[in-house]
Motif scaffolding. Structure first.
Motif, PDB file in Angstrom:
ATOM      1  N   CYS A  37       0.809  -1.228   0.000  1.00 29.87           N
ATOM      2  CA  CYS A  37       0.000   0.000   0.000  1.00 29.87           C
ATOM      3  C   CYS A  37       0.841   1.276   0.000  1.00 29.87           C
ATOM      4  CB  CYS A  37      -0.948   0.012   1.192  1.00 29.87           C
ATOM      5  SG  CYS A  37      -0.104   0.200   2.779  1.00 29.87           S
ATOM      6  N   THR A  38       2.143   1.173   0.085  1.00 31.67           N
ATOM      7  CA  THR A  38       3.119   2.266   0.100  1.00 31.67           C
ATOM      8  C   THR A  38       3.065   3.137   1.365  1.00 31.67           C
ATOM      9  OG1 THR A  38       1.875   3.957  -1.129  1.00 31.67           O
ATOM     10  CG2 THR A  38       3.149   2.362  -2.438  1.00 31.67           C
ATOM     11  N   CYS A  49       1.821  -4.283   8.501  1.00 34.27           N
ATOM     12  CA  CYS A  49       1.387  -2.966   8.054  1.00 34.27           C
ATOM     13  C   CYS A  49       0.273  -2.477   8.969  1.00 34.27           C
ATOM     14  CB  CYS A  49       0.911  -3.021   6.603  1.00 34.27           C
ATOM     15  SG  CYS A  49       0.405  -1.396   5.975  1.00 34.27           S
ATOM     16  N   ASN A  51      -1.619   0.115   8.355  1.00 39.89           N
ATOM     17  CA  ASN A  51      -2.629   0.814   7.572  1.00 39.89           C
ATOM     18  C   ASN A  51      -3.879  -0.059   7.472  1.00 39.89           C
ATOM     19  OD1 ASN A  51      -4.205   2.116   5.680  1.00 39.89           O
ATOM     20  ND2 ASN A  51      -2.680   2.062   4.044  1.00 39.89           N
ATOM     21  N   ARG A  53      -6.369   0.190   5.635  1.00 45.15           N
ATOM     22  CA  ARG A  53      -6.841   0.062   4.253  1.00 45.15           C
ATOM     23  C   ARG A  53      -5.894  -0.757   3.374  1.00 45.15           C
ATOM     24  NH1 ARG A  53      -7.985   5.435   5.652  1.00 45.15           N
ATOM     25  NH2 ARG A  53     -10.200   5.836   5.818  1.00 45.15           N
ATOM     26  N   CYS A  54      -4.832  -1.288   3.951  1.00 44.05           N
ATOM     27  CA  CYS A  54      -3.860  -2.067   3.187  1.00 44.05           C
ATOM     28  C   CYS A  54      -4.502  -3.369   2.701  1.00 44.05           C
ATOM     29  CB  CYS A  54      -2.636  -2.386   4.055  1.00 44.05           C
ATOM     30  SG  CYS A  54      -1.354  -3.312   3.174  1.00 44.05           S
ATOM     31  N   PRO A  55      -4.296  -3.718   1.427  1.00 49.16           N
ATOM     32  CA  PRO A  55      -4.858  -4.973   0.924  1.00 49.16           C
ATOM     33  C   PRO A  55      -4.144  -6.213   1.487  1.00 49.16           C
ATOM     34  CG  PRO A  55      -3.513  -3.933  -0.775  1.00 49.16           C
ATOM     35  CD  PRO A  55      -3.596  -2.971   0.378  1.00 49.16           C
TER      36      PRO A  55
END
Length: 156
Positions: A37-38, A49, A51, A53-55
């Motif tokens: 997700c950068t 991660c 985040n 919203r990270c896939p």
């Protein structure tokens, strides 16, 4: 008679900064970037991660962070910090300046002390600053190294 032994330079927290960035950039804070997700993290994240919203399925790689940013907020510390911070109650107390800096490329806000000699009168919201190495404490064997912020072009 022996000479003075050199103190060992030891980071206050291992892996949070380098004094010799791989790109020749000198002192830099180190974060991690998720390949899925950068998202970039500081303090670094090595387990997963953060985040939401990270896939998923990404790898976390160490990255040097921006060497510059802009003052987001600042204040002065006029109290002696409590334990576990090193603070000799018999030593004269020197106030310090805390700076919250929005890093140039990442847009994240990182907190740190201002470089010695930089006070609240030397700062304003939006002032461009750079990250530099600093000394948190020293004893006979060790110099404890940390990061500080100073205005770009300023002495420190």
């Amino acid at each position: 008679m022996g000479g003075v032994l050199a103190r060992t330079r030891t980071p206050v927290v291992n892996g949070w900064f380098t004094e010799n960035a791989p790109d020749g950039g000198g002192f830099r804070l180190l974060g991690t970037r998720c390949s899925a997700c950068t998202a970039v993290f500081f303090p670094r994240e090595d387990a997963y991660c953060r985040n939401p919203r990270c896939p998923g399925g990404g790898e976390l790689a160490e990255v040097p962070l921006s060497p510059r940013g802009r003052v987001w907020s600042y204040t002065d510390g006029r109290y002696r910090p409590p334990a576990p911070y090193a603070s000799d109650p018999a030593a004269p107390w020197e106030p310090y300046t805390l700076v919250a800096v929005e890093l140039e490329a990442e847009g994240m806000v990182v907190l740190g002390q201002a470089a010695p000699g930089i006070g609240v009168a030397d700062l304003a919201v939006g002032t461009e600053v750079e990250v530099v190495g600093g000394v948190l404490d020293e004893d006979a064997e060790t110099t404890w190294v940390t990061w500080r912020f100073k205005p770009v072009g300023g002495a420190a």
